[in-house]
Structure formats: structure tokens, C-alpha cells
Scaffold this active site. Sequence first.
Site, mmCIF file in Angstrom:
data_model
loop_
_atom_site.group_PDB
_atom_site.id
_atom_site.type_symbol
_atom_site.label_atom_id
_atom_site.label_comp_id
_atom_site.label_asym_id
_atom_site.label_seq_id
_atom_site.Cartn_x
_atom_site.Cartn_y
_atom_site.Cartn_z
ATOM 1 N N ALA A 66 0.853 -1.104 -0.025
ATOM 2 C CA ALA A 66 0.066 0.093 0.016
ATOM 3 C C ALA A 66 1.006 1.226 0.134
ATOM 4 C CB ALA A 66 -0.909 0.085 1.237
ATOM 5 N N GLY A 109 0.757 -5.150 1.005
ATOM 6 C CA GLY A 109 -0.450 -5.000 0.099
ATOM 7 C C GLY A 109 -0.170 -5.677 -1.193
ATOM 8 N N GLU A 112 -0.451 -9.538 -0.592
ATOM 9 C CA GLU A 112 -1.862 -9.862 -0.348
ATOM 10 C C GLU A 112 -2.566 -9.619 -1.545
ATOM 11 O OE1 GLU A 112 -1.938 -6.748 2.838
ATOM 12 O OE2 GLU A 112 -2.417 -8.296 3.994
ATOM 13 N N GLU A 132 4.623 -5.063 7.175
ATOM 14 C CA GLU A 132 3.796 -4.005 7.966
ATOM 15 C C GLU A 132 4.483 -3.751 9.390
ATOM 16 O OE1 GLU A 132 2.800 -6.220 5.904
ATOM 17 O OE2 GLU A 132 0.983 -5.443 4.772
HETATM 18 C C1 HXC Z 1 4.930 4.551 -1.058
HETATM 19 C C2 HXC Z 1 7.002 3.620 -1.892
HETATM 20 C C3 HXC Z 1 6.612 2.252 -1.386
HETATM 21 C C4 HXC Z 1 5.414 2.109 -0.745
HETATM 22 C C5 HXC Z 1 8.553 1.959 -2.311
HETATM 23 N N1 HXC Z 1 8.153 3.179 -2.488
HETATM 24 N N2 HXC Z 1 7.494 1.343 -1.672
HETATM 25 N N3 HXC Z 1 6.411 4.404 -1.730
HETATM 26 N N4 HXC Z 1 4.799 3.280 -0.660
HETATM 27 N N5 HXC Z 1 5.173 1.021 -0.296
HETATM 28 C C6 HXC Z 1 8.892 4.235 -3.297
HETATM 29 C C7 HXC Z 1 10.299 4.931 -2.348
HETATM 30 O O1 HXC Z 1 9.745 5.854 -1.545
HETATM 31 C C8 HXC Z 1 11.068 5.457 -3.372
HETATM 32 O O2 HXC Z 1 10.432 6.675 -3.875
HETATM 33 C C9 HXC Z 1 10.638 4.393 -4.689
HETATM 34 O O3 HXC Z 1 9.681 3.689 -4.425
HETATM 35 C C10 HXC Z 1 11.800 3.465 -4.863
HETATM 36 O O4 HXC Z 1 12.032 2.812 -3.490
HETATM 37 P P1 HXC Z 1 13.342 2.590 -2.720
HETATM 38 O O5 HXC Z 1 13.317 2.447 -1.190
HETATM 39 O O6 HXC Z 1 14.277 3.686 -3.179
HETATM 40 O O7 HXC Z 1 13.939 1.451 -3.528
HETATM 41 P P2 HXC Z 1 14.727 0.250 -2.947
HETATM 42 O O8 HXC Z 1 15.976 0.661 -2.024
HETATM 43 O O9 HXC Z 1 15.104 -0.847 -4.132
HETATM 44 O O10 HXC Z 1 13.974 -0.479 -1.813
HETATM 45 C C11 HXC Z 1 12.916 -1.085 -2.312
HETATM 46 C C12 HXC Z 1 12.017 -1.682 -1.165
HETATM 47 C C13 HXC Z 1 11.563 -0.605 -0.179
HETATM 48 C C14 HXC Z 1 12.632 -2.875 -0.192
HETATM 49 C C15 HXC Z 1 10.759 -2.453 -1.534
HETATM 50 O O11 HXC Z 1 11.055 0.479 -1.274
HETATM 51 C C16 HXC Z 1 10.537 -0.739 0.924
HETATM 52 O O12 HXC Z 1 11.000 -1.500 1.860
HETATM 53 N N6 HXC Z 1 9.353 -0.399 0.377
HETATM 54 C C17 HXC Z 1 8.353 -0.431 1.535
HETATM 55 C C18 HXC Z 1 7.680 -1.852 1.389
HETATM 56 C C19 HXC Z 1 6.692 -1.925 2.635
HETATM 57 O O13 HXC Z 1 6.903 -1.647 3.748
HETATM 58 N N7 HXC Z 1 5.336 -2.384 2.124
HETATM 59 C C20 HXC Z 1 4.318 -2.500 2.906
HETATM 60 C C21 HXC Z 1 3.291 -1.175 2.876
HETATM 61 S S1 HXC Z 1 2.105 -1.247 4.182
HETATM 62 P P3 HXC Z 1 11.394 8.050 -3.768
HETATM 63 O O14 HXC Z 1 10.374 9.208 -4.161
HETATM 64 O O15 HXC Z 1 11.528 8.113 -2.040
HETATM 65 O O16 HXC Z 1 12.764 7.957 -4.565
HETATM 66 C C22 HXC Z 1 1.066 -2.119 3.316
HETATM 67 C C23 HXC Z 1 -0.383 -2.362 4.158
HETATM 68 C C24 HXC Z 1 -1.114 -3.249 3.544
HETATM 69 O O17 HXC Z 1 1.068 -2.668 2.247
HETATM 70 C C25 HXC Z 1 -2.509 -3.356 3.925
HETATM 71 C C26 HXC Z 1 -3.692 -2.757 3.104
HETATM 72 C C27 HXC Z 1 -4.267 -3.673 2.381
#
Ligand code: HXC
Length: 260
Positions: A66, A109, A112, A132
Site C-alpha cells: 500500500a 499489500g 496480499e 507491515e
Molecule cells: C510508497 C514506496 C513504497 C510504498 C517504495 N516506494 N515502496 N512509496 N509506498 N509502499 C517508493 C520509495 O519511497 C522510492 O520513492 C521508490 O519507491 C523506490 O524505492 P526505494 O526504497 O528507493 O527502492 P529500494 O532501495 O530498491 O528498496 C525497495 C523496497 C523498499 C525494499 C521495496 O522500497 C521498501 O521497503 N518499501 C516499502 C515496503 C513496505 O513496507 N510495504 C508495506 C506497505 S504497508 P522516492 O520518491 O522516495 O525515491 C501495506 C499495508 C497493506 O502494504 C494493508 C492494506 C491492504
Amino acid sequence: TQFTNILTSRPEPGVALITLNRPKALNALSSPLMNELSQALKEFDSDPQIGAIVVTGSEKAFAAGADIKEMKDKQFADVIKENWLGNWSDMTRIQKPIIAAVSGFALGGGCELAMMCDIILASPTAKFGQPEIELGIIPAGGATQRLTHAIGKSRAMEIILTGRHFSAQEAEKWGLISRVVGDGEGVVVKEAVEIAKTIAGKGQIAVQTAKETVNAAYELSLAEGLRLERRLFHGLFATQDQKEGMAAFTEKRKAVFTHL
Ligand code: HXC
């Protein structure tokens, strides 16, 4: 319909392909993206030319979860009043089979979303996870239930409580995905489209009934599930596809299903 966060195409007869397309955010599942995905799925579901749907992302990310930037300032009052993310379950009401072709990150997400599909194929580079817990929240797109059903309590607890990623190979060994496919770019999507094409060649009524019945295994008791199975099986004897399928077998020819 014109979309801005997804791409849609028809790579083979009977097959719809939906590609998540927010490359700069690793396909983070923003509300606009999820609304478009829902709409595209519904359109393909009601299109008589389409028999199966493939959902994919990019080589780097199926979807990184998400959209954290969209979520971060939300208050309890906001999320509860708008039943935020309530439309995530739209996908589970699609009647036609949906195949997820996963490369790269399928986190939160994203994982999921893949689990709401009917079949998951992954490339060897796929990385799954429910991170999460790192954000002070829990999975809410179904993982506490679907991941637990798929891989068992102990593994689901480890994944959800530690937030660690797991590999395509682990996902295959644990039974979360049907298999790991190929070693080059685009191979997993090609294979998913092939499976979708095979499914699209069957009778749609039987395919949709099979999907409904298998999904019931997650919700009903064994006795209720078996009863539903038997009754829906009986119902298929009212279709022309059943007559055609069995006639084709006895006449030693290929069945031509009309979805009637
Ligand atoms: C918003 C995101 C994002 C996310 C990545 N980006 N994941 N933006 N929401 N979930 C954005 C980053 O901010 C960044 O933008 C760009 O994508 C590239 O990401 P990087 O982190 O620079 O890339 P990398 O170093 O290769 O790392 C990849 C990664 C990391 C390991 C996937 O991005 C990460 O950990 N992302 C979050 C994963 C996460 O926590 N997902 C769960 C979300 S909660 P900028 O503009 O800053 O360069 C969830 C709840 C679900 O999903 C419940 C609801 C149904």
C-alpha cells in the site's frame, strides 16, 4: 477506459493482461491505482470475449505494498469513516480466474494482492514479505488469514512478526505459489498468459464454477463444501458445454465450447 496507474491489453485470444504501472513508486498500491484495478477487473469480468485475467507488475516490483506516503498522516476517524481499503476485496468477487505473475518485490499489500489471485507464478527473483510490522501496523489486505491458510501458522507468524522477506523458492516449497518459472525477463508473464489462454479455451461456466467451489474450501466446513460441489456439479448438466464436452469425447474430436 483510459487508465493512468495501470496498463491493459489482450495478448492472446480470451486473455486480458493488467500491468501495474507506477514504476517510480515500485507500484505502490495507491487508492487511485486500486480503483483503476477494480474497474479494469470488473470490465474484463463482464466481457464475454475474455476467459481469464493475468495481473503483473514490472521486473523490479510486482507491488511494494500500500502507498505509505498516502497512509502516513491518516487518522483513525478518517480510515474508519471511509472504510479505507474496503474496496480491496472487490478482487475476490471477480468470477473469472486471475493469475498473478510476480517478479521482484511483492511486499505488504503487494503480497496480499497476489494472494487474492487464483494462481500465483513467480520468477526466481521474486521477493515476498509482510513488512507491515516495521511500520507499526499489521497486514490488512488479507495476509493474517490467507497467508496462514496457505503456509501454516508457524511460518505465517514468523513472516508477519519479523517482517522478513522470503524468496520465490521458499514460497514454492511452502505452497504459497504454484511454481517458480523461468530465469529471464518477462518469462513469468509469458507463462501466466499461456496458462490463461489454456483456461480461456475451456467452457466458462465450468471454469467459473470450479473457481467458486475451490474458493469455498476456505470458507465452508468439509460437509458444506462437498454439498456445494455436488450441487453445482449437478447444475452443469443443464449446460450445452457439458453436452458438447462429453459428445466431443465420444466422437474423438476437440470440444468447441459456447459458454452456454
Ligand atoms: C510508497 C514506496 C513504497 C510504498 C517504495 N516506494 N515502496 N512509496 N509506498 N509502499 C517508493 C520509495 O519511497 C522510492 O520513492 C521508490 O519507491 C523506490 O524505492 P526505494 O526504497 O528507493 O527502492 P529500494 O532501495 O530498491 O528498496 C525497495 C523496497 C523498499 C525494499 C521495496 O522500497 C521498501 O521497503 N518499501 C516499502 C515496503 C513496505 O513496507 N510495504 C508495506 C506497505 S504497508 P522516492 O520518491 O522516495 O525515491 C501495506 C499495508 C497493506 O502494504 C494493508 C492494506 C491492504
